[in-house]
Design a protein around this motif. Structure first.
Motif, PDB file in Angstrom:
ATOM      1  N   GLN A  11      29.116  40.378  51.332  1.00  0.00           N
ATOM      2  CA  GLN A  11      28.343  41.237  50.607  1.00  0.00           C
ATOM      3  C   GLN A  11      28.933  41.380  48.981  1.00  0.00           C
ATOM      4  O   GLN A  11      28.185  41.961  48.099  1.00  0.00           O
ATOM      5  CB  GLN A  11      28.185  42.691  50.941  1.00  0.00           C
ATOM      6  CG  GLN A  11      27.385  42.900  52.490  1.00  0.00           C
ATOM      7  CD  GLN A  11      27.648  44.281  53.007  1.00  0.00           C
ATOM      8  OE1 GLN A  11      28.573  44.799  53.095  1.00  0.00           O
ATOM      9  NE2 GLN A  11      26.435  44.873  53.051  1.00  0.00           N
ATOM     10  N   ILE A  12      29.798  40.722  48.691  1.00  0.00           N
ATOM     11  CA  ILE A  12      30.556  40.514  47.495  1.00  0.00           C
ATOM     12  C   ILE A  12      29.670  39.744  46.397  1.00  0.00           C
ATOM     13  O   ILE A  12      29.490  38.474  46.920  1.00  0.00           O
ATOM     14  CB  ILE A  12      31.870  40.298  47.335  1.00  0.00           C
ATOM     15  CG1 ILE A  12      32.677  41.520  48.574  1.00  0.00           C
ATOM     16  CG2 ILE A  12      32.433  40.345  45.959  1.00  0.00           C
ATOM     17  CD1 ILE A  12      34.124  41.189  48.531  1.00  0.00           C
ATOM     18  N   GLN A  13      29.583  40.202  45.347  1.00  0.00           N
ATOM     19  CA  GLN A  13      28.618  39.332  44.453  1.00  0.00           C
ATOM     20  C   GLN A  13      29.340  39.410  43.029  1.00  0.00           C
ATOM     21  O   GLN A  13      30.157  40.144  42.674  1.00  0.00           O
ATOM     22  CB  GLN A  13      27.087  39.847  44.340  1.00  0.00           C
ATOM     23  CG  GLN A  13      27.028  41.090  43.711  1.00  0.00           C
ATOM     24  CD  GLN A  13      27.365  42.074  44.506  1.00  0.00           C
ATOM     25  OE1 GLN A  13      28.332  42.513  44.897  1.00  0.00           O
ATOM     26  NE2 GLN A  13      26.320  43.097  44.911  1.00  0.00           N
ATOM     27  N   GLN A  14      29.137  38.181  42.360  1.00  0.00           N
ATOM     28  CA  GLN A  14      29.593  38.251  41.149  1.00  0.00           C
ATOM     29  C   GLN A  14      28.421  38.722  40.078  1.00  0.00           C
ATOM     30  O   GLN A  14      27.239  38.480  39.973  1.00  0.00           O
ATOM     31  CB  GLN A  14      29.603  36.618  40.524  1.00  0.00           C
ATOM     32  CG  GLN A  14      30.407  35.987  41.309  1.00  0.00           C
ATOM     33  CD  GLN A  14      30.669  34.456  40.748  1.00  0.00           C
ATOM     34  OE1 GLN A  14      29.898  34.263  39.981  1.00  0.00           O
ATOM     35  NE2 GLN A  14      31.401  33.683  41.652  1.00  0.00           N
ATOM     36  N   SER A  15      28.923  39.920  39.488  1.00  0.00           N
ATOM     37  CA  SER A  15      27.773  40.612  38.706  1.00  0.00           C
ATOM     38  C   SER A  15      28.813  41.207  37.330  1.00  0.00           C
ATOM     39  O   SER A  15      29.769  41.805  37.602  1.00  0.00           O
ATOM     40  CB  SER A  15      27.216  41.651  39.186  1.00  0.00           C
ATOM     41  OG  SER A  15      26.665  42.502  38.305  1.00  0.00           O
ATOM     42  N   SER A 103      36.291  37.652  34.718  1.00  0.00           N
ATOM     43  CA  SER A 103      35.098  36.664  34.945  1.00  0.00           C
ATOM     44  C   SER A 103      34.076  37.182  35.887  1.00  0.00           C
ATOM     45  O   SER A 103      33.036  36.753  36.213  1.00  0.00           O
ATOM     46  CB  SER A 103      35.388  35.134  35.158  1.00  0.00           C
ATOM     47  OG  SER A 103      36.099  34.983  33.848  1.00  0.00           O
ATOM     48  N   ILE A 104      34.892  38.070  37.100  1.00  0.00           N
ATOM     49  CA  ILE A 104      34.114  38.201  37.981  1.00  0.00           C
ATOM     50  C   ILE A 104      34.528  40.064  38.317  1.00  0.00           C
ATOM     51  O   ILE A 104      35.368  40.426  38.234  1.00  0.00           O
ATOM     52  CB  ILE A 104      34.791  37.688  39.352  1.00  0.00           C
ATOM     53  CG1 ILE A 104      34.413  36.225  39.375  1.00  0.00           C
ATOM     54  CG2 ILE A 104      34.195  38.211  40.813  1.00  0.00           C
ATOM     55  CD1 ILE A 104      35.075  35.296  40.163  1.00  0.00           C
ATOM     56  N   ASN A 105      33.360  40.572  38.605  1.00  0.00           N
ATOM     57  CA  ASN A 105      33.181  41.884  38.943  1.00  0.00           C
ATOM     58  C   ASN A 105      32.377  42.325  40.062  1.00  0.00           C
ATOM     59  O   ASN A 105      31.414  41.393  40.295  1.00  0.00           O
ATOM     60  CB  ASN A 105      32.885  42.854  37.843  1.00  0.00           C
ATOM     61  CG  ASN A 105      34.072  43.111  36.782  1.00  0.00           C
ATOM     62  OD1 ASN A 105      35.090  43.540  37.230  1.00  0.00           O
ATOM     63  ND2 ASN A 105      33.880  42.629  35.658  1.00  0.00           N
ATOM     64  N   GLY A 490      42.934  35.293  42.959  1.00  0.00           N
ATOM     65  CA  GLY A 490      41.966  36.653  43.125  1.00  0.00           C
ATOM     66  C   GLY A 490      40.856  36.147  44.113  1.00  0.00           C
ATOM     67  O   GLY A 490      41.035  35.867  45.232  1.00  0.00           O
ATOM     68  N   LEU A 491      39.591  36.701  43.800  1.00  0.00           N
ATOM     69  CA  LEU A 491      38.303  36.500  44.404  1.00  0.00           C
ATOM     70  C   LEU A 491      37.725  35.168  43.939  1.00  0.00           C
ATOM     71  O   LEU A 491      37.254  34.409  44.939  1.00  0.00           O
ATOM     72  CB  LEU A 491      37.385  37.595  44.094  1.00  0.00           C
ATOM     73  CG  LEU A 491      37.590  39.144  44.604  1.00  0.00           C
ATOM     74  CD1 LEU A 491      36.580  40.012  44.148  1.00  0.00           C
ATOM     75  CD2 LEU A 491      37.980  39.025  46.113  1.00  0.00           C
ATOM     76  N   GLY A 492      37.761  34.557  42.879  1.00  0.00           N
ATOM     77  CA  GLY A 492      37.040  33.615  42.289  1.00  0.00           C
ATOM     78  C   GLY A 492      37.515  32.361  42.453  1.00  0.00           C
ATOM     79  O   GLY A 492      36.660  31.434  42.417  1.00  0.00           O
ATOM     80  N   LYS A 493      38.715  31.934  43.102  1.00  0.00           N
ATOM     81  CA  LYS A 493      39.026  30.492  43.147  1.00  0.00           C
ATOM     82  C   LYS A 493      39.717  30.253  44.829  1.00  0.00           C
ATOM     83  O   LYS A 493      40.194  29.401  44.797  1.00  0.00           O
ATOM     84  CB  LYS A 493      40.125  30.217  41.996  1.00  0.00           C
ATOM     85  CG  LYS A 493      39.391  29.971  40.652  1.00  0.00           C
ATOM     86  CD  LYS A 493      40.598  29.648  39.730  1.00  0.00           C
ATOM     87  CE  LYS A 493      39.724  29.258  38.340  1.00  0.00           C
ATOM     88  NZ  LYS A 493      40.695  28.591  37.565  1.00  0.00           N
TER      89      LYS A 493
END
Length: 532
Positions: A11-15, A103-105, A490-493
């Motif tokens: 459910q995690i999205q980039q916004s 870059s990601i929240n 983190g989350l992004g890579k």
């Protein structure tokens, strides 16, 4: 009976839009529905093979605390450690779950923030969270760029703001013991009378705990190395509250496993670092700062490779493209107008004779790559201002944002011989976006960054930026490079980490995580996906 977390990793999205601190308002539900598909990037669900590895088959999903258990834990901690130790203030929660320069929240925020004042209090917080199965997220300077301190499963953010002391300086041994919230710049200011300094120099706001967590580097890395080269030992609180010290204080040791380096770069997923012993270096006798312009970014990168191959011991070697030089001019922080062309920043340090010799060698090599004249800072104050302009490049770009704009900043690193190729291709693709975007980085060790200013409210524009970044990362991996030189995973890579290391290596990492944190409480969702 414990229940599943309120939000799952799918459910995690980039916004990157602004957020309020309430969790599931009608607006958040709509935002979640609109952007749920982008979770594929964060968690690599397009790579089905990663879910077929043996460790995924045998792992079980963690069970996190229900609301009532969270409330019990907070009451227990407030009773033992004081009312002010635990905060549920809306602004506090937002600050500990959202970063304007990341870059990601994500929309999920921590449920509470803990403010320990000692290793013993951190141990107690961990023990209580372990008892009730509450996720724990470390927070130091809050300047990370890959959502390293976000809270995808809620839980408790542990802020080390009150653990900001320099504990012991051993001048004769050239080391210092510090707590995690000591800023590296304040550390150097405090110990300069000893003639010693700590050479790792990331962004100005970074603190030692976060620097350990991401295994950061900085402009001095070409000469002095990265964080892992300067940490002697660590005091670590494990997920269940146990406290360990990774080794003693000698600069070398062959005593058992290298647990110190295990925790460096782990982003708080294996334990909380509460004390750090750092090696120190002697402040150089002479330091000089110079800039040299080049007709193209490729010529600058090629000159950097030649300088390194020639063995010239530069203290630092940085690159900024024409866009970033224009940012310096617009901000006016150096008191001088610079040519807006690809530019190399050099720092030379050592003895006076050694600095003169190194300057001559760099000038000769640069000229072979069609450089302009080498300009030197006229004074110590000008040198500081000039180098600060490089150090504050990201913050300078952020200051130029208009409403609705965000900066996507990320990094890769490649072997030195491939640096001219990847910078040239990546910059062309970035320029083709037609956006305000720049290349800069620690060119002396093959590490460079892309920073792109874009409209966060335009899905098409964001998608094109995301594709550009993905191509840069994939290109670095094709060149036997890495998806991150210093920002962390983190989350992004996470998906890129699998591409870089392979499933077997990721399985070994998961085994280490499982052994130290079987309930997946320590910064869950970072580096590795939480089992489903």
């Amino acid at each position: 009976m414990p229940v599943q977390p309120a939000i799952s990793k799918r459910q995690i999205q980039q916004s990157s839009t602004s957020r309020t601190v309430s969790f599931w308002t009608p607006g958040r539900v709509l935002l979640f529905s609109a952007f749920v598909g982008s979770g594929a990037y964060l968690y690599g669900v397009n790579d089905a093979s990663r879910y077929l590895s043996k460790s995924w088959v045998r792992s079980t999903a963690p069970q996190y605390a229900s609301k009532s258990k969270l409330e019990l834990a907070m009451r227990e901690l407030r009773s033992e450690l004081g009312e002010d130790t635990i905060s549920t203030d809306d602004e506090d929660l937002h600050r500990h779950g959202f970063s304007e320069w990341s870059s990601i929240n994500i929309d999920q925020l921590p449920v509470a923030v803990a403010y320990p004042q000692s290793t013993e209090e951190v141990s107690r917080i961990a023990a209580v969270c372990h008892k009730y199965r509450i996720p724990m997220i470390p927070y130091s300077g809050g300047s990370s760029l890959e959502a390293n301190f976000s809270a995808p499963f809620g839980g408790m953010s542990v802020d080390f703001a009150h653990m900001d002391q320099i504990l012991t300086l051993h001048e004769d041994d050239m080391d210092v013991v510090v707590q995690p919230s000591v800023p590296w710049m304040s550390l150097n200011e405090s110990i300069k009378s000893s003639g010693l300094f700590f050479p790792v120099d990331p962004g100005p706001s970074a603190r030692i705990g976060g620097m350990v967590g991401t295994s950061c580097s900085g402009t001095n890395a070409v000469r002095y190395g990265t964080m892992k080269d300067w940490v002697i030992n660590l005091t670590v609180v494990l997920a269940d509250g146990r406290v360990i010290k990774t080794r003693r204080r000698p600069r070398k040791s062959a005593a058992g496993y290298n647990l110190t380096n295990l925790f460096i770069g782990s982003e708080g997923t294996l334990g909380f670092v509460t004390e750090i012993t750092l090696k120190l270096a002697v402040i150089p006798q002479e330091t000089s700062v110079a800039v040299v312009t080049f007709p193209s970014i490729r010529e600058a990168a090629a000159a950097a490779s030649r300088i390194m191959r020639a063995g010239v011991p530069v203290a630092a070697m940085e690159i900024m493209d024409e866009v970033q030089m224009s940012v310096i001019n617009k901000c006016g922080s150096t008191g001088k107008v610079w040519k807006e062309v690809p530019t190399m920043f050099f720092k030379f340090s050592g003895t006076k004779a050694g600095v003169r010799e190194n300057v001559k060698l760099v000038r000769d090599i640069s000229r072979q790559h069609r450089s302009g004249d080498m300009e030197f800072a006229a004074s110590g104050a000008e040198a500081t201002a000039l180098w600060s302009a490089r150090k504050e490049a990201l913050w300078s770009m952020l200051s130029l944002r208009k409403e609705g704009q965000e900066v996507w900043s990320t990094d890769v690193a490649v072997p030195l011989s491939r640096l001219p190729d990847i910078i040239e291709i990546s910059k062309k693709e970035m320029d083709d976006l037609g956006l305000f975007a720049s290349v800069l980085g620690h060119i002396g060790d093959g590490n460079f960054h892309e920073s792109i200013l874009y409209n966060s409210k335009d899905p098409k524009e964001r998608a094109s930026v995301e594709q550009c970044i993905h191509r840069m990362v994939d290109r670095a991996l094709e060149m036997d490079g890495t998806c991150t030189g210093e920002h962390g995973i983190g989350l992004g890579k996470k998906d890129s980490l699998v591409k870089e290391l392979g499933l077997e290596t990721i399985d070994v990492m998961r085994s280490v995580k499982q052994a130290l944190d079987p309930y997946w409480l320590m910064n869950p969702g970072k580096i590795l996906d939480v089992p489903e």
